[in-house]
Design a protein around this motif. Structure first.
Motif, PDB file in Angstrom:
ATOM      1  N   THR A 147      35.605  42.244  35.093  1.00 51.80           N
ATOM      2  CA  THR A 147      34.178  42.305  34.796  1.00 51.80           C
ATOM      3  C   THR A 147      33.950  42.862  33.398  1.00 51.80           C
ATOM      4  O   THR A 147      34.825  43.517  32.825  1.00 51.80           O
ATOM      5  CB  THR A 147      33.435  43.204  35.803  1.00 51.80           C
ATOM      6  N   GLY A 148      32.735  42.647  32.896  1.00 51.16           N
ATOM      7  CA  GLY A 148      32.398  43.169  31.583  1.00 51.16           C
ATOM      8  C   GLY A 148      32.454  44.680  31.539  1.00 51.16           C
ATOM      9  O   GLY A 148      32.960  45.272  30.576  1.00 51.16           O
ATOM     10  N   ALA A 149      31.928  45.338  32.573  1.00 47.37           N
ATOM     11  CA  ALA A 149      31.970  46.800  32.615  1.00 47.37           C
ATOM     12  C   ALA A 149      33.403  47.301  32.618  1.00 47.37           C
ATOM     13  O   ALA A 149      33.735  48.310  31.973  1.00 47.37           O
ATOM     14  CB  ALA A 149      31.229  47.315  33.846  1.00 47.37           C
ATOM     15  N   MET A 177      33.589  32.222  36.999  1.00 52.10           N
ATOM     16  CA  MET A 177      34.659  32.952  37.677  1.00 52.10           C
ATOM     17  C   MET A 177      34.756  34.365  37.081  1.00 52.10           C
ATOM     18  O   MET A 177      34.513  34.549  35.887  1.00 52.10           O
ATOM     19  CB  MET A 177      35.993  32.229  37.503  1.00 52.10           C
ATOM     20  N   PRO A 178      35.108  35.365  37.892  1.00 51.50           N
ATOM     21  CA  PRO A 178      35.156  36.751  37.389  1.00 51.50           C
ATOM     22  C   PRO A 178      36.374  36.996  36.503  1.00 51.50           C
ATOM     23  O   PRO A 178      37.504  37.039  36.977  1.00 51.50           O
ATOM     24  CB  PRO A 178      35.216  37.590  38.675  1.00 51.50           C
ATOM     25  N   ASN A 189      42.949  37.121  37.255  1.00 46.54           N
ATOM     26  CA  ASN A 189      43.161  36.239  38.396  1.00 46.54           C
ATOM     27  C   ASN A 189      43.489  34.825  37.928  1.00 46.54           C
ATOM     28  O   ASN A 189      42.828  34.296  37.033  1.00 46.54           O
ATOM     29  CB  ASN A 189      41.903  36.235  39.265  1.00 46.54           C
ATOM     30  N   PRO A 190      44.503  34.187  38.500  1.00 48.30           N
ATOM     31  CA  PRO A 190      44.930  32.875  37.992  1.00 48.30           C
ATOM     32  C   PRO A 190      43.887  31.774  38.114  1.00 48.30           C
ATOM     33  O   PRO A 190      43.851  30.864  37.281  1.00 48.30           O
ATOM     34  CB  PRO A 190      46.177  32.560  38.830  1.00 48.30           C
ATOM     35  N   LEU A 191      43.035  31.823  39.139  1.00 50.61           N
ATOM     36  CA  LEU A 191      41.968  30.825  39.245  1.00 50.61           C
ATOM     37  C   LEU A 191      40.963  30.986  38.112  1.00 50.61           C
ATOM     38  O   LEU A 191      40.505  30.007  37.518  1.00 50.61           O
ATOM     39  CB  LEU A 191      41.259  30.944  40.591  1.00 50.61           C
ATOM     40  N   SER A 216      40.059  28.456  34.842  1.00 53.51           N
ATOM     41  CA  SER A 216      38.698  28.096  34.445  1.00 53.51           C
ATOM     42  C   SER A 216      38.452  28.452  32.985  1.00 53.51           C
ATOM     43  O   SER A 216      37.841  27.678  32.244  1.00 53.51           O
ATOM     44  CB  SER A 216      37.699  28.810  35.352  1.00 53.51           C
ATOM     45  N   ALA A 217      38.923  29.618  32.542  1.00 53.05           N
ATOM     46  CA  ALA A 217      38.699  30.058  31.165  1.00 53.05           C
ATOM     47  C   ALA A 217      39.380  29.132  30.162  1.00 53.05           C
ATOM     48  O   ALA A 217      38.816  28.811  29.111  1.00 53.05           O
ATOM     49  CB  ALA A 217      39.203  31.480  30.989  1.00 53.05           C
ATOM     50  N   LEU A 218      40.588  28.702  30.466  1.00 53.87           N
ATOM     51  CA  LEU A 218      41.277  27.779  29.571  1.00 53.87           C
ATOM     52  C   LEU A 218      40.495  26.467  29.455  1.00 53.87           C
ATOM     53  O   LEU A 218      40.405  25.876  28.368  1.00 53.87           O
ATOM     54  CB  LEU A 218      42.699  27.520  30.069  1.00 53.87           C
TER      55      LEU A 218
END
Length: 422
Positions: free
Chosen positions: A109-111, A273-274, A300-302, A306-308
Motif C-alpha cells: 500500500t501507499g502508506a 491490484m495492491p 505479490n506476484p499477481l 498487473s504492474a508490468l
C-alpha cells in the motif's frame, strides 16, 4: 439485490470509521464506466482514488493476472523469490528520474511505502526527525497520520502519534502562502524546534492530493533540494497519487529539474491490484539490514504481473500524452463556465491531475457547501466525483486516462449542468 438492502447489511456488519461516500454498490465496471447492483450506470471520475489510470479491467491487465494465476499466486518473496519482482524493480529503476544507481523495494500500500521510506531514511542518515507539510496526505498508519498535514478526519482520537515529525506551511499563493513564506517557516523551525543535523528527511507530494491538487512551485522544489543538500537531509517525493502518467509525465517529479533521493509510489502502479514501491539511490536503499524491509504480501506476484502490464499500456497507448489532452479539454470547459459559475476561484492542474476550487463569491471564502452540492448533483446525473482540500472546497478529477472522447464529452456536459444548477 437492492442498494438499500446492502446498505442495511453494511451498517450492521462494518464500523462507521470506514467512511463510505456512495449509497450504492458496485456490480461491474469497464474502462471509465461503473454499474451498480441495480444496473444504474456511472461515469467514474474517481477511479478508486487515482488507482485506475489504465481504467477498469483493461484487457491486457486481465490477461497478465490470469497468466500468473496459472503459475502461482504467492510464495512470499522473502522466502522463495521470483523473477517478476526483479523485472519490475529493474523497470522502475530505469523509469524514475535520475541517472544514478537505484534500487527498488516492493510493498502493498501507499502508506506502507511511506512508512518504509522513513525507515530507510533514518537507517541511511542515523537521524530521526522528519519534516512534512500542511495539507499533505501520507496515509492512515501511525507514521502516515503523523506525517499527514490534516487533523479531521485522519487523526481524530488516535493520538499520541509518533514523535519528531514537524510540519511547515505548503506554498499555496491562492491562500496567501508563497515560496518565501514556506522557506522562512523552515528556517524558523530550524532555529526554534529542531537542529537540521537531526533531520533525516523532508517528505512532500509534488502535487498535493487530498490537500487540494496544489503543485509545488518550481522554485520551491529547487530550494528544497538545495537545503537538503546543505544539511545532509534526504528529499522524499511521495508520488503515490501523482505517479504513472497522471500529470502528463510518468512521474510528477519530471516536471522539476530536481531529483529526489527516495520516491514512494502505489495506486495506479498495478491498475487496481495492491502494490506499492520505494525507489531510491542504491546506497540509501541498502542502508537497512537484511530483514529490515519486506512484508508477507509485499510484491505479490499477481499484482506485479498487473504492474508490468500497466507500464506497457502506458507506453503503447501514450497515456502521458493522453493525460495532457484530456486535462486540457477539462480545463477549457471549466474556464468557459467562469462567467456562469461565479463560485469558481481557481482552475489548476498538471496533465490529467486537474482541480477546480470554489469560494463564496460575496465573502471570498472557501465554500464547502457549494462544492458538496456540485458533487451531489453530478452523482445524481451519473458522474462520480471526489472532493478534497484543507477547506473541502475543491473538486478533483481522476478520470481514467483511457477515457474515450465521447465519454469525456458526456461527463463534461454533466459537470456543466451540475455546476450551473448548484
Amino acid at each position: 439485490m437492492k442498494n438499500v438492502d446492502l446498505q442495511q447489511r453494511k451498517e450492521a456488519a462494518t464500523p462507521r470509521g470506514v467512511g463510505v461516500m456512495c449509497q450504492f454498490y458496485a456490480s461491474h465496471a469497464q474502462n471509465a464506466e461503473l454499474w451498480d447492483v441495480e444496473n444504474r450506470r456511472y461515469i467514474d471520475f474517481a477511479a478508486g482514488i487515482a488507482v485506475l489510470n489504465t481504467g477498469h479491467r483493461h484487457p491486457r491487465l486481465i490477461s497478465a493476472i490470469q497468466a500468473q494465476m496459472e503459475k502461482f499466486t504467492h510464495s512470499c518473496y522473502q522466502i522463495v523469490p521470483y523473477e517478476s519482482y526483479i523485472e519490475l524493480a529493474e523497470q522502475i529503476n530505469q523509469l524514475t528520474p535520475g541517472t544514478h544507481a537505484k534500487k527498488t523495494a516492493l510493498f502493498s500500500t501507499g502508506a506502507e511505502a511511506v512508512e518504509n521510506a522513513i525507515k530507510i531514511a533514518r537507517a541511511a542518515t542515523g537521524r530521526s526527525a522528519v519534516i512534512a507539510f500542511t495539507g499533505g496526505f501520507h496515509g492512515r498508519t501511525m507514521m502516515g497520520m503523523a506525517l499527514t498535514g490534516k487533523v479531521a478526519p485522519y487523526k481524530l482520537g488516535f493520538g499520541p502519534l509518533p514523535s519528531e515529525v514537524y510540519h511547515v506551511p505548503f506554498p499555496v499563493e491562492l491562500h496567501g502562502i508563497t515560496t518565501a513564506n514556506s522557506l522562512a517557516a523552515l528556517q524558523a523551525l530550524f532555529r526554534a524546534d529542531i537542529d537540521p543535523k537531526r533531520v533525516a528527511a523532508i517528505i512532500l507530494e509534488p502535487v498535493q492530493g487530498e490537500g487540494g491538487f496544489y503543485a509545488a512551485p518550481f522554485d520551491f522544489m529547487q530550494a528544497l533540494r538545495k537545503l537538503c543538500d546543505e544539511h545532509g537531509i534526504l528529499l522524499i517525493a511521495d508520488e503515490v497519487q501523482t505517479g504513472f502518467a497522471r500529470t502528463g509525465k510518468l512521474f510528477a517529479m519530471e516536471h522539476y529539474a530536481v531529483t529526489p533521493d527516495l520516491m514512494t509510489m502505489a495506486k495506479s502502479l498495478a491498475g487496481g491490484m495492491p502494490l506499492a514501491a520505494v525507489c531510491g539511490r542504491a546506497d540509501i536503499m541498502d542502508a537497512p539490514a537484511p530483514g529490515g524491509l519486506g512484508g508477507t504480501y509485499a510484491g505479490n506476484p499477481l499484482a506485479i504481473a498487473s504492474a508490468l502490464a500497466v507500464l506497457q499500456v502506458i507506453k503503447d497507448e501514450q497515456l502521458c500524452e493522453r493525460a495532457q489532452i484530456l486535462g486540457d479539454r477539462l480545463k477549457e470547459k471549466l474556464n468557459s463556465l467562469r462567467t456562469k459559475v461565479p463560485h469558481i476561484a481557481d482552475i489548476r492542474g498538471l496533465g490529467g491531475m486537474v482541480a477546480v476550487e470554489f469560494n463564496d463569491p460575496v465573502r471570498a471564502q472557501p465554500d464547502a457547501d457549494f462544492t458538496k452540492r456540485v458533487q451531489a448533483l453530478a452523482l445524481q446525473k451519473g458522474l462520480l466525483l471526489l472532493t478534497c482540500g484543507t477547506y473541502s472546497n475543491v473538486i478533483r478529477f481522476l478520470f481514467p486516462l483511457t477515457t474515450s472522447d465521447e465519454l469525456m464529452d458526456e461527463a463534461l456536459s454533466i459537470l456543466a449542468e451540475a455546476m450551473q444548477q448548484a
